[in-house]
Motif scaffolding. Sequence first.
Motif, short mmCIF file in Angstrom:
data_model
loop_
_atom_site.label_atom_id
_atom_site.label_comp_id
_atom_site.label_asym_id
_atom_site.label_seq_id
_atom_site.Cartn_x
_atom_site.Cartn_y
_atom_site.Cartn_z
N UNK A 1 -55.46 40.49 84.34
CA UNK A 1 -54.13 40.58 84.93
C UNK A 1 -53.14 39.59 84.32
N UNK A 2 -53.59 38.81 83.37
CA UNK A 2 -52.68 37.84 82.75
C UNK A 2 -51.92 38.51 81.61
N UNK A 3 -51.10 39.43 81.96
CA UNK A 3 -50.33 40.18 80.97
C UNK A 3 -48.87 40.19 81.39
N UNK B 1 -35.81 37.07 82.48
CA UNK B 1 -36.31 35.72 82.75
C UNK B 1 -37.80 35.79 83.10
N UNK B 2 -38.51 34.72 82.79
CA UNK B 2 -39.95 34.71 83.06
C UNK B 2 -40.28 34.13 84.42
N UNK B 3 -39.34 33.40 84.98
CA UNK B 3 -39.54 32.79 86.30
C UNK B 3 -38.29 33.07 87.14
N UNK C 1 -48.66 36.04 82.62
CA UNK C 1 -49.11 35.45 81.35
C UNK C 1 -48.51 34.06 81.15
N UNK C 2 -47.29 33.87 81.64
CA UNK C 2 -46.66 32.55 81.54
C UNK C 2 -47.39 31.56 82.45
N UNK C 3 -47.61 31.98 83.68
CA UNK C 3 -48.29 31.07 84.63
C UNK C 3 -49.69 30.72 84.15
N UNK C 4 -50.41 31.72 83.71
CA UNK C 4 -51.81 31.47 83.36
C UNK C 4 -51.95 30.71 82.04
N UNK C 5 -50.92 30.79 81.21
CA UNK C 5 -50.99 30.01 79.97
C UNK C 5 -50.73 28.53 80.24
#
Lengths: 313, 387
Positions: free
Chosen positions: B101-103, B134-136, B190-194
């Motif tokens: 789910x990290x996509x 935006x990613x967040x 993906x941003x959070x998990x990275x």
Amino acid sequence: MSPSSPPPTDRSGPSEQTRKADRERDGETSADAKPRRDPSRTAGSLSGDADQVPSPADLDALAAWVDTQLAEDGVENEHFLQEVDRIRNELAPRTPSPPPVRAPEHGRRPEWSEELPEESDGPDRWGAPSPYLEERLNIARSAAARLAREAERAGSDVSGLKAHLETIDRELGRASAELDFVRANGRSEKDLDTPHSPVAASLSPPARAGTEGPPAMAPVTGTYEDFTVARYNYTVSALHRRRRSLGWGTVVVAVGISALLLVLTLRAHEPAPPIWLAGLPLVWMIPVPFFVAAFRGTQRVLKENRLELPEAT
Amino acid sequence: MKQPTVLFQVTAIGKNARAIDATTRSVLYWLRHTPKVGFRFLLWLVVEPEGYWLAPTVYEALERAGARIMVVPADYRTPLGTKGKARALEYASEQRRRLGLSVPRVWVYHQDEETCVGQDTLTGISEFVRDGRAAVGAGIILYPIDWMGTPSHVQELTRSYDDLRVLDSMTKPGNPTAGFHGSHFLVRADVEDSVGWDAKGYQPSEDLSFEIRVRTRYGAVVGVLKGFAYEKGAFSLRDQLRQRRRWMHGVIHAVLHSPELPKRRRLTVVYSALSWFSALPSVLVLIASVELRYGPLLVVTSVFTGFIWVSMVLAYFEGYRLHSSYVRRSLSIPRFIANGLVGALIDVLAPWYALVTRPALGDFIPKDRPTDSPSRAGRAPAGATEG
């Protein structure tokens, strides 16, 4: 007798008391092992099997069973009752009637009137069957089949009605809350045209599918059912509308207060404080840049972003 | 193109079972009652074993309703050995990676145990993930749930108005006034998990550390998330004090133990903390000025005093206006002022209290309304009238 047919009851004809007694007995035993009978199966056994001609007692029992079902379901259906009465009328000629009553002579009561004739199941007592028996049974069969169909339909109607009533009850509650909200905030009810109403939005077909009621909650402030797009838009629109007045109002009032403090300070003619106290008021200055940045940021975020959302349709 | 997926993730110890129940059901309820939501959804409740076993039936019911319950194993250890909420967040992050789910098309919406959503929240999320620039995303939080007009609840009103400042700061490069949120924020999986949540030891403000790391790695990727989230304030002044203490410990921890914090950003965080610390001396100086009679020195400061006072009063006033459509209890003006002063006093004391005391690892702030509270009993608190 078919295994699925109702149990035999009093052969003398189902009086209301008898039916009541049957109902009570059924009620007592229903919890034990007796399954609830399927009316269609009962009807089928009556009308579909020519070898198994239903007895009048079977039809009476069917009528009693329907009465029980109606009482259980709380349904007062005039059509059903008419059908029951019709069956009863069809069977009435088979019940032995007392001999014709002659007017008592000299005012004496006839002695036999205190005693009912003994019951008998055998045809000996009733004599030869009526030539119209087959026709009457056919009528009774078709009536019973119709009755079964009606009972089945009524059953589904009742459950559907319950679901609809729950929906109406829930939506009325929400509509009432929305109206209170709108009235409290000065919007006229005519503004609540259906497509923009959150109540209507919630009734749209895609959303309605699979709806289940929210859990029961105490009537406290801020339940999540109140958090609609309409309410949100009302709040942020008002905030956007007063952005300029907030900005200028803040500046004007701040200048006024500062001027007043300055005048009071100058009029006090207080002596110069010791030097070691000189730095203390600077503590007040520390958060000034933060407050200025906050003020500017608040104005900017409201100016650059329209926060309203499209209302659900 | 596949629809984006939004993972609603409630991360908490789990002891406030009623609050979690309401939060979860608010998500499920509005997912069913919000037409044209442009995303698929997942709902995870990430709780600690001690929280789960306090109310297993509640969690089982929520699982039947559609939530996935993830109990963080008691023996779970992160590579760096972080503790507290960051450990649970890292566990959820690992699960996402394991499940693929990290996509970029999966988004995680972070909720505290009392973060209820509304139709506007879901609509705002839908708009945000479809836009995808935006990613967040971060938005405004209101505190109308179980609002009773107590001092701690009145004080909470100011936070909602302050969120406008937070939003502006977060969306600007460098986050100049050090704004951040621990809930009601949306981040691409993906941003959070990275970036992850793992760190050495206990992080009192894991959300601030996370924001710092995301900004360091990805830059200014924060956008405005439309729609409110709906939470509840602390029920007592003691809880309010403990909550603020944790925030201040988080700020101090970030300043002292975040090597990835850029120098400029470190300065802004320090300055924000200093502004908060200055509140108590300011009050003391104000009181002392009458006795010490140093009026002439106020000639300079009085120019700014008016602005600070107006800004503070405005935060209460506008905060209340933001809530006025949601709270059904209104206070008389004198009561509102009195409660606001008491609530403000707690906030004034809080940073200094944080200096002299230390929070426990599992510092627990009750969010379930006490069953014998006036609200439950249908009685208004002193000074409150039904609006």
